[in-house]
Write an enzyme that holds these catalytic residues in place. Structure first.
Site, PDB file in Angstrom:
ATOM      1  N   TYR A  81       0.770  -1.197   0.019  1.00 53.90           N
ATOM      2  CA  TYR A  81       0.036  -0.042  -0.111  1.00 53.90           C
ATOM      3  C   TYR A  81       0.746   1.340   0.056  1.00 53.90           C
ATOM      4  O   TYR A  81       2.103   1.268  -0.020  1.00 53.90           O
ATOM      5  CB  TYR A  81      -1.083  -0.024   1.303  1.00 53.90           C
ATOM      6  CG  TYR A  81      -1.872  -1.271   1.114  1.00 53.90           C
ATOM      7  CD1 TYR A  81      -2.496  -1.579  -0.245  1.00 53.90           C
ATOM      8  CD2 TYR A  81      -1.923  -2.086   2.266  1.00 53.90           C
ATOM      9  CE1 TYR A  81      -3.356  -2.735  -0.272  1.00 53.90           C
ATOM     10  CE2 TYR A  81      -2.712  -3.396   2.101  1.00 53.90           C
ATOM     11  CZ  TYR A  81      -3.224  -3.730   1.123  1.00 53.90           C
ATOM     12  OH  TYR A  81      -4.151  -4.774   0.820  1.00 53.90           O
TER      13      TYR A  81
ATOM     14  N   ARG B 262       3.281  -0.691  11.318  1.00 56.72           N
ATOM     15  CA  ARG B 262       3.414  -2.047  10.857  1.00 56.72           C
ATOM     16  C   ARG B 262       4.268  -2.263   9.488  1.00 56.72           C
ATOM     17  O   ARG B 262       3.633  -1.565   8.625  1.00 56.72           O
ATOM     18  CB  ARG B 262       1.898  -2.867  10.555  1.00 56.72           C
ATOM     19  CG  ARG B 262       1.904  -4.192   9.972  1.00 56.72           C
ATOM     20  CD  ARG B 262       0.388  -4.788  10.026  1.00 56.72           C
ATOM     21  NE  ARG B 262       0.403  -5.947  11.009  1.00 56.72           N
ATOM     22  CZ  ARG B 262       0.013  -7.182  10.521  1.00 56.72           C
ATOM     23  NH1 ARG B 262      -0.765  -7.155   9.337  1.00 56.72           N
ATOM     24  NH2 ARG B 262      -0.149  -8.182  11.264  1.00 56.72           N
TER      25      ARG B 262
ATOM     26  N   GLY C  83      -4.296 -13.328  13.548  1.00 56.78           N
ATOM     27  CA  GLY C  83      -5.067 -12.710  12.597  1.00 56.78           C
ATOM     28  C   GLY C  83      -6.271 -13.706  12.367  1.00 56.78           C
ATOM     29  O   GLY C  83      -7.405 -13.814  13.224  1.00 56.78           O
TER      30      GLY C  83
END
Ligand SMILES: Cc1cc2nc3c(=O)[nH]c(=O)nc-3n(C[C@H](O)[C@H](O)[C@H](O)COP(=O)(O)O)c2cc1C
Length: 359
Positions: free
Chosen positions: A186, A233, A317
């Site tokens: 991203y 992160r 997760g």
């Protein structure tokens, strides 16, 4: 079902900056595509996150700081009054259930389709280079990524301001902090990586310039809400969404050194070893601060990581999807349930808030 004493290290409290966790088990960010109209989180989100509030810390799904930051369908934002109000309900529900929650800020940059975005928003990136990947849209199914528009230098500064405002909005909504998503190809990783950043201004070129965007975003958010409420992160070396860096050892060595000077709450590392970089060894060598370790952990491997001093906390997760009471199940030795793959990103309550607790 009996408690496994080898897992005891997971259930001790720990402080990560301003965040006082009651145990070491963190819920990792997971996009679930359930936002309502206007990219507003709904009552479903309040239920989903409060069901999981026994985690020492919840990191929300990726949340866009601006309309341009949206890449996927039905992801929530944190820039409108309605979104802030929605997140206020979420934070209140989690706090009422005794939990802590930080918001993951995710600007997708070029990993986007305009079919998923509000009218008038744009697909922007450090450079006008299309990613060789596909993205799901509700209207057309899987589509190719688009050629993004390269941000001008002034616009980069404005995007940094969007992150600052998003951090302020998250705090105004009552969340306990923010985590910058700088992995998975991203926008922040597009600045870091040599194949996506071909800029010739101060945000591109050598590693010193390519890490600047991430550092300035962290600085802006930390100045606004306190550095002890900001996490970062990363997954150095990860090539998801066609992202490649010629020299991740250099890039991330510099990033870790500079980020260490900011006294952040934590670094959240998706631990992977790649031909060019063993990212855990690299983080251990260059990052000074709290570490949350992620990726394919089990109760025993997570507890061993804490006991061995590899990290201050661990995150899960997928295990949290079908096990809202993951902490209780690990504590009491109850078997973990499997999640329904077909409902990961579908709208509505099914596969989201209907997994029962077993403890
Ligand atoms: C459905 C799903 C959505 C995810 N969305 C995000 C996200 O929004 N942000 C992020 O940083 N990671 C995201 N991830 C990655 C997880 O946070 C985590 O790193 C990954 O699942 C590995 O941890 P695990 O082995 O405990 O599942 C997602 C993973 C899954 C399964």
């Amino acid at each position: 079902m009996t408690a496994d004493t080898a897992l005891a290290p997971l259930f001790t409290p720990v402080r990560l900056g301003a965040l006082a966790l009651s145990n070491r088990i963190v819920m990792s960010a997971m996009t679930r595509s359930r936002a309502g109209d206007g990219d507003v989180p709904t009552g479903l989100h309040s239920t989903y996150y409060s069901q999981r509030a026994a985690a020492g810390l919840i990191v929300t799904e990726g949340v866009q700081p601006s309309p341009d930051g949206k890449g996927y369908c039905r992801t929530p934002g944190i820039y409108s009054e309605a979104q802030i109000a929605g997140w206020r309900d979420v934070a209140e529900s989690v706090h009422d259930a005794g939990g802590l929650i930080v918001m993951q800020l995710m600007h997708c940059g070029r990993v986007a389709s305009r079919l998923n975005k509000a009218d008038g928003s744009e697909v922007v990136a450090p450079s006008a280079i299309r990613g060789d990947a596909k993205i799901f849209t509700d209207s057309d199914g899987l589509v190719d990524l688009e050629i993004p528009r390269a941000l001008s230098t002034e616009e980069v500064v404005a995007v940094i301001g969007e992150f600052r405002q998003a951090a302020l909005n998250a705090r105004a909504a009552g969340l306990d902090g923010v985590e910058l998503h700088a992995s998975s190809g991203y926008l922040p990783m597009q600045f870091l990586s040599s194949n996506t950043n071909r800029r010739d201004d101060r945000y591109g070129g050598g590693a010193e310039n390519r890490v600047r965007f991430v550092i300035e975003v962290l600085q802006a958010m930390g100045d606004a809400i306190g550095f002890d409420r900001v996490g970062l992160r990363v997954c150095p070396g990860f090539d998801y969404n066609d992202i490649h860096d010629e020299n991740p050892v250099e890039t991330y060595g510099l990033l870790f050194e500079k980020a260490s000077e900011l006294s952040l709450a934590y670094l959240h590392l998706v631990r992977r070893s790649f031909p060019k970089i063993d990212n855990f060894a690299h983080a251990k060598a260059h990052w000074r601060g709290n570490l949350i370790l992620n990726n394919e952990l089990t109760g025993p491997t997570a507890a061993a990581a804490i006991a061995d001093g590899q990290a201050e906390a661990v995150s899960f997760g997928r295990a949290f999807i079908a096990n809202p009471d993951l902490v209780g199940r690990l504590r009491e030795g109850v078997a973990l349930a499997a999640y329904d793959q077909s409902r990961l990103y579908t709208p509505g309550p099914q596969g989201f808030i209907d997994y029962p607790a077993a403890t």
